[in-house]
Design a protein around this motif. Structure first.
Motif, PDB file in Angstrom:
ATOM      1  N   TYR A  29      -4.467  -4.773  -0.040  1.00 61.17           N
ATOM      2  CA  TYR A  29      -4.376  -3.325  -0.162  1.00 61.17           C
ATOM      3  C   TYR A  29      -2.908  -2.936  -0.032  1.00 61.17           C
ATOM      4  O   TYR A  29      -2.169  -3.542   0.743  1.00 61.17           O
ATOM      5  CB  TYR A  29      -5.198  -2.624   0.924  1.00 61.17           C
ATOM      6  N   ASP A  77      -9.123   1.552   4.150  1.00 60.91           N
ATOM      7  CA  ASP A  77      -9.448   2.974   4.001  1.00 60.91           C
ATOM      8  C   ASP A  77      -8.270   3.798   3.503  1.00 60.91           C
ATOM      9  O   ASP A  77      -8.453   4.876   2.946  1.00 60.91           O
ATOM     10  CB  ASP A  77      -9.926   3.550   5.341  1.00 60.91           C
ATOM     11  N   ASN A  78      -7.044   3.341   3.751  1.00 63.49           N
ATOM     12  CA  ASN A  78      -5.837   4.059   3.354  1.00 63.49           C
ATOM     13  C   ASN A  78      -4.969   3.115   2.538  1.00 63.49           C
ATOM     14  O   ASN A  78      -3.925   2.673   2.986  1.00 63.49           O
ATOM     15  CB  ASN A  78      -5.051   4.548   4.579  1.00 63.49           C
ATOM     16  N   GLY A  79      -5.428   2.776   1.387  1.00 60.33           N
ATOM     17  CA  GLY A  79      -4.662   1.885   0.542  1.00 60.33           C
ATOM     18  C   GLY A  79      -5.341   1.737  -0.802  1.00 60.33           C
ATOM     19  O   GLY A  79      -6.492   2.123  -0.987  1.00 60.33           O
ATOM     20  N   ASP A  89       3.880   4.941  -0.684  1.00 57.15           N
ATOM     21  CA  ASP A  89       4.531   6.093  -0.044  1.00 57.15           C
ATOM     22  C   ASP A  89       5.077   5.767   1.344  1.00 57.15           C
ATOM     23  O   ASP A  89       5.453   6.660   2.095  1.00 57.15           O
ATOM     24  CB  ASP A  89       3.566   7.273   0.031  1.00 57.15           C
ATOM     25  N   THR A 126       3.406   4.582   3.900  1.00 57.48           N
ATOM     26  CA  THR A 126       2.408   4.552   4.963  1.00 57.48           C
ATOM     27  C   THR A 126       1.818   3.145   5.064  1.00 57.48           C
ATOM     28  O   THR A 126       1.851   2.370   4.110  1.00 57.48           O
ATOM     29  CB  THR A 126       1.265   5.563   4.698  1.00 57.48           C
ATOM     30  N   ASP A 127       1.281   2.824   6.251  1.00 57.39           N
ATOM     31  CA  ASP A 127       0.687   1.506   6.451  1.00 57.39           C
ATOM     32  C   ASP A 127      -0.646   1.420   5.715  1.00 57.39           C
ATOM     33  O   ASP A 127      -1.508   2.281   5.883  1.00 57.39           O
ATOM     34  CB  ASP A 127       0.481   1.224   7.943  1.00 57.39           C
ATOM     35  N   PRO A 128      -0.827   0.365   4.922  1.00 55.19           N
ATOM     36  CA  PRO A 128      -2.081   0.228   4.182  1.00 55.19           C
ATOM     37  C   PRO A 128      -3.215  -0.333   5.038  1.00 55.19           C
ATOM     38  O   PRO A 128      -2.993  -1.126   5.953  1.00 55.19           O
ATOM     39  CB  PRO A 128      -1.717  -0.762   3.074  1.00 55.19           C
ATOM     40  N   THR A 129      -4.409   0.124   4.751  1.00 56.50           N
ATOM     41  CA  THR A 129      -5.652  -0.393   5.327  1.00 56.50           C
ATOM     42  C   THR A 129      -6.682  -0.336   4.201  1.00 56.50           C
ATOM     43  O   THR A 129      -6.425   0.289   3.159  1.00 56.50           O
ATOM     44  CB  THR A 129      -6.152   0.465   6.505  1.00 56.50           C
ATOM     45  N   THR A 171       0.219   0.482  -0.406  1.00 54.87           N
ATOM     46  CA  THR A 171       0.594   1.889  -0.568  1.00 54.87           C
ATOM     47  C   THR A 171       1.982   1.917  -1.184  1.00 54.87           C
ATOM     48  O   THR A 171       2.741   0.937  -1.096  1.00 54.87           O
ATOM     49  CB  THR A 171       0.614   2.649   0.775  1.00 54.87           C
TER      50      THR A 171
END
Length: 168
Positions: free
Chosen positions: A98, A109-111, A102, A104-107, A100
């Motif tokens: 995963y 859920d956020n990637g 921008d 931000t740290d990828p996960t 990103t």
């Protein structure tokens, strides 16, 4: 009769001490209580000494899960005078990556799930900075460390040359 071994019925629902959570991938230690069980002619029975069940305990340590390998990135951080494509390669077979763009740290859920080269682009005459962060994840393993690359795309403005021809 002499027994050299006997089964133990472990009480997995009531730990003597510690705790265990299968979703936690760090090392865990806990103590279980068990009752010794021996076979008899009609099945098995708990060992009983003067009306008291023979109990034992065992300390169990569940080892820390392995860590997923950090993704490999084919382009180093830097300033580029053209648009680029960045390829990520999994460090552990069967893992998912995963990322990103921008910072931000990828996960999961956020990637963005990686499925092919990533376009890193800029505009003529501008300096465009992109911060790529990527992480690898695999069930039953700890997530990899986050890998970070910073790309600045500085595409020069085109220059034009006008040539005038004169008669004469």
């Amino acid at each position: 009769n002499v027994l050299t071994e006997a089964a133990v019925s472990w009480d997995l629902d009531n730990l003597v001490s510690g705790s265990y959570d299968p979703s936690i991938l760090d090392e865990q230690t806990f103590v279980l209580k068990g009752t010794v069980v021996i076979p008899n002619g009609s099945g098995s029975t708990e060992i009983d000494i003067n009306g008291v069940a023979l109990e034992t305990t065992i300390q169990v340590t569940v080892a820390e899960a392995g860590t997923t390998g950090t993704p490999d990135v084919d382009k180093e951080s830097g300033v580029y005078d053209h648009n680029i494509e960045v390829t990520l390669t999994a460090g552990t077979e069967g893992s998912s990556i995963y990322y990103t763009l921008d910072g931000t740290d990828p996960t999961p859920d956020n990637g963005i799930l990686y499925n092919g080269p990533i376009a890193v682009t800029g505009n003529e005459g501008e300096s465009v900075k992109t911060v790529l962060k990527a992480i690898a994840v695999k069930d039953g393993m700890k997530n990899s460390e986050i890998v970070t690359r910073e790309y600045t795309i500085e595409i020069p403005e085109p220059t034009y040359t006008i040539t005038l021809e004169t008669d004469g």
